[in-house]
Design a protein around this motif. Structure first.
Motif, mmCIF file in Angstrom:
data_model
loop_
_atom_site.group_PDB
_atom_site.id
_atom_site.type_symbol
_atom_site.label_atom_id
_atom_site.label_comp_id
_atom_site.label_asym_id
_atom_site.label_seq_id
_atom_site.Cartn_x
_atom_site.Cartn_y
_atom_site.Cartn_z
ATOM 1 N N UNK A 70 1.877 -5.289 12.759
ATOM 2 C CA UNK A 70 1.502 -5.667 11.403
ATOM 3 C C UNK A 70 0.777 -4.553 10.649
ATOM 4 N N UNK A 71 0.757 -3.344 11.202
ATOM 5 C CA UNK A 71 0.128 -2.224 10.524
ATOM 6 C C UNK A 71 1.136 -1.196 10.032
ATOM 7 N N UNK A 72 2.421 -1.503 10.148
ATOM 8 C CA UNK A 72 3.428 -0.627 9.574
ATOM 9 C C UNK A 72 4.697 -1.432 9.296
ATOM 10 N N UNK A 73 5.519 -0.930 8.407
ATOM 11 C CA UNK A 73 6.829 -1.517 8.113
ATOM 12 C C UNK A 73 7.821 -0.377 7.914
ATOM 13 N N UNK A 74 9.095 -0.720 7.957
ATOM 14 C CA UNK A 74 10.140 0.241 7.633
ATOM 15 C C UNK A 74 10.525 0.104 6.168
ATOM 16 N N UNK A 75 11.005 1.189 5.595
ATOM 17 C CA UNK A 75 11.404 1.206 4.185
ATOM 18 C C UNK A 75 12.609 2.123 4.034
ATOM 19 N N UNK B 266 -11.644 -1.456 -1.746
ATOM 20 C CA UNK B 266 -12.702 -0.862 -0.945
ATOM 21 C C UNK B 266 -12.546 -1.301 0.509
ATOM 22 N N UNK B 267 -12.753 -0.369 1.425
ATOM 23 C CA UNK B 267 -12.514 -0.655 2.832
ATOM 24 C C UNK B 267 -13.560 0.038 3.692
ATOM 25 N N UNK B 268 -13.853 -0.578 4.823
ATOM 26 C CA UNK B 268 -14.753 0.001 5.819
ATOM 27 C C UNK B 268 -14.015 0.057 7.154
ATOM 28 N N UNK B 269 -14.744 0.507 8.176
ATOM 29 C CA UNK B 269 -14.122 0.637 9.491
ATOM 30 C C UNK B 269 -13.705 -0.705 10.063
ATOM 31 N N UNK B 270 -14.319 -1.803 9.587
ATOM 32 C CA UNK B 270 -13.996 -3.130 10.117
ATOM 33 C C UNK B 270 -12.970 -3.876 9.272
ATOM 34 N N UNK B 271 -12.518 -3.292 8.175
ATOM 35 C CA UNK B 271 -11.531 -3.957 7.316
ATOM 36 C C UNK B 271 -10.212 -4.134 8.068
ATOM 37 N N UNK B 272 -9.634 -5.314 7.948
ATOM 38 C CA UNK B 272 -8.330 -5.581 8.557
ATOM 39 C C UNK B 272 -7.254 -5.547 7.491
ATOM 40 N N UNK B 273 -6.039 -5.232 7.895
ATOM 41 C CA UNK B 273 -4.925 -5.161 6.951
ATOM 42 C C UNK B 273 -3.645 -5.472 7.700
ATOM 43 N N UNK B 274 -2.738 -6.102 7.004
ATOM 44 C CA UNK B 274 -1.453 -6.481 7.573
ATOM 45 C C UNK B 274 -0.363 -6.165 6.566
ATOM 46 N N UNK B 275 0.575 -5.316 6.952
ATOM 47 C CA UNK B 275 1.733 -5.033 6.119
ATOM 48 C C UNK B 275 2.768 -6.112 6.347
ATOM 49 N N UNK B 276 3.268 -6.692 5.258
ATOM 50 C CA UNK B 276 4.092 -7.892 5.364
ATOM 51 C C UNK B 276 5.544 -7.680 4.965
ATOM 52 N N UNK B 277 5.794 -6.820 3.976
ATOM 53 C CA UNK B 277 7.173 -6.744 3.457
ATOM 54 C C UNK B 277 7.296 -5.534 2.552
ATOM 55 N N UNK B 278 8.489 -4.906 2.571
ATOM 56 C CA UNK B 278 8.796 -3.820 1.628
ATOM 57 C C UNK B 278 10.116 -4.127 0.948
ATOM 58 N N UNK B 279 10.133 -4.115 -0.367
ATOM 59 C CA UNK B 279 11.343 -4.351 -1.144
ATOM 60 C C UNK B 279 12.124 -3.066 -1.334
ATOM 61 N N UNK B 280 13.303 -3.012 -0.733
ATOM 62 C CA UNK B 280 14.093 -1.787 -0.753
ATOM 63 C C UNK B 280 14.610 -1.420 -2.136
#
Length: 449
Positions: free
Chosen positions: A310-315, A373-387
């Motif tokens: 969930x930290x990368x997607x293909x494009x 704004x983000x810190x070392x504890x910030x979470x992130x999830x990549x969900x979708x990329x529109x081609x």
């Protein structure tokens, strides 16, 4: 086998009676009815077929839209035959190949709210629109109840949404739906020994494959799942209206059930559907005969350290020539989120085939999102990329204990960032599919404005 269900055409509303384009057609019909009588100019006396032949031979979409703006009747002809006209138009030249207006928002299947409470008394299949899409849809962002509340979006591309309609002991049923036109296809149920467990899903349309039917309704659905200790592939074709045979992954290659549960959306490049896994991109070619099992498979290993799914997607690059690897991280010293786009040159013996290759992990774009704004504890999830639109949808949480996050859309072409939802549960994010309309729907909408 269940037939393809088509939206009924109505003399007053045109061919999009049950789709999001229908309201625009009603407005045009009303304008024509209220415009009164009068003489008919010689150019408007041309039959619709002749006008269609003219519009199909202009040099680009901009010229088609100029024709549509000439009068209401010409606009109606362009709108109702947009799919056929689009097939004759060349693609927009790079770097303008990304069309940001194609991205309308995302579908998701919500079972719990941000506090973890079960959602009751409302449809679970929901649509969240971008600001521009809200204007397109007349201010409405609520999905019409075309499906029961158990419908779950599992894939979307080129104006189509794949919905898992029913998952029970009787089997698994999919539906392929075009929300802009109202076209719905209910696929034969996979039941008994044919019913898969955890699976990955991809949809391909006529824009993805060469030497296939040019019908606007054409699509192929590809499933990857496990069977008796091995990973198998299976597809459905709208040409034959049936599922093809199962085909095992060549060389004994397999995917764990845990990875299958986490597989994100697939992208399509040169007729090959690619899913990202932790260590490599899994590619499956499906442009052969409809009845053949998809067995042309490749794995493109990543050079970088394996990262979470969930930290990368293909494009796909804006010019459509290369795959790209998109990842998100915290920018050192900037205390903000950063998006990196890495280009894949598909290094290997044959760039065109799926026989092998590797990733060239050169960073060709590194974009700082100072608004987040983000810190070392910030979470992130990549969900979708529109081609087609160049739109990345992702969620950001406050810390590692977060069970929900704010959902954003970042458009690569326009360099624009928009917040789409606040505090969306990560459970709902796992059932999220971004949505792009196809070029035909965009052309129809612009012609009817």
């Amino acid at each position: 086998m269940p037939p393809t269900r088509r939206a009924r055409a109505h003399p007053a509303t045109g061919p999009y009676a049950d789709g999001w384009l229908s309201r625009r057609h009603r407005c045009v019909a009303a304008d024509e009815a209220s415009s009164g009588g009068g003489g008919t100019p010689p150019t408007t006396a041309l039959p619709d077929d002749v006008l269609f032949g003219i519009f199909s031979r202009v040099s680009g979409a901009a010229d088609v839209l100029r024709c549509a703006a000439t009068c209401r009747r010409w606009g109606r002809v362009v709108a109702t035959r947009a799919a056929a006209i689009c097939r004759t138009l060349p693609p927009p030249p790079p770097p303008a190949r990304y069309l940001p207006h194609l991205a309308l928002g995302f579908f998701h299947h919500q079972t719990k709210d941000g506090a973890g409470r079960c959602v009751r008394g409302s449809p679970r299949l929901r649509f969240v629109a971008t600001a521009s899409a809200s204007r397109l849809l007349g201010g409405g962002t609520r999905l019409l109840a075309l499906f029961d509340e158990a419908a779950r979006p599992v894939a979307s591309r080129n104006g189509r949404v794949v919905l898992e309609l029913r998952r029970a002991s009787v089997g698994l049923t999919f539906s392929v739906w075009n929300p802009m036109t109202g076209d719905v296809s209910v696929l034969p149920t996979l039941s008994g020994k044919d019913s898969p467990g955890d699976y990955g899903c991809a949809i391909l349309t006529g824009d993805d494959l060469d030497n296939v039917s040019t019908s606007p309704e054409f699509f192929r659905l590809l499933l990857v799942y496990n069977r008796r200790g091995s990973t198998v592939l299976r597809r459905y074709s709208s040409e034959t209206r049936r599922w093809g045979p199962e085909g095992e992954m060549p060389g004994g290659a397999g995917i764990s059930s845990r990875t299958l549960r986490q597989l994100g959306p697939a992208v399509v490049h040169r007729g090959v559907a690619y899913w990202h896994t932790r260590d490599a991109a899994l590619g499956v070619r499906v442009d052969g005969a409809p009845e053949a099992a998809p067995v042309d498979v490749c794995s493109l290993p990543y050079k970088m350290v394996p990262c979470r799914l969930d930290e990368h997607v293909l494009a796909v690059s804006a010019d459509g020539t290369t795959l790209r690897f998109v990842r998100v991280g915290i920018s050192t010293g900037k205390r903000c989120l950063a998006v990196s786009f890495l280009t894949s040159q598909l290094l290997g013996p044959d760039h065109v085939s799926t026989t092998g290759g590797m990733w060239d992990d050169t960073i060709d774009e590194h974009i700082l999102l100072h608004e987040i704004k983000a810190t070392a504890t910030t979470t992130y999830k990549l969900l979708w990329f529109g081609e087609k639109s160049g739109t990345l949808i992702f969620a950001v949480g406050e810390d590692a204990s977060s069970t929900s996050g704010d959902v954003f859309a970042f458009n690569l072409a326009a360099r624009s960032l928009e917040k789409l939802a606040d505090g969306m549960s990560y459970g709902a994010c796992r059932n999220l599919c971004g949505y792009e309309m196809d070029r035909a729907a965009l052309l129809a909408w612009l012609a009817l404005r």
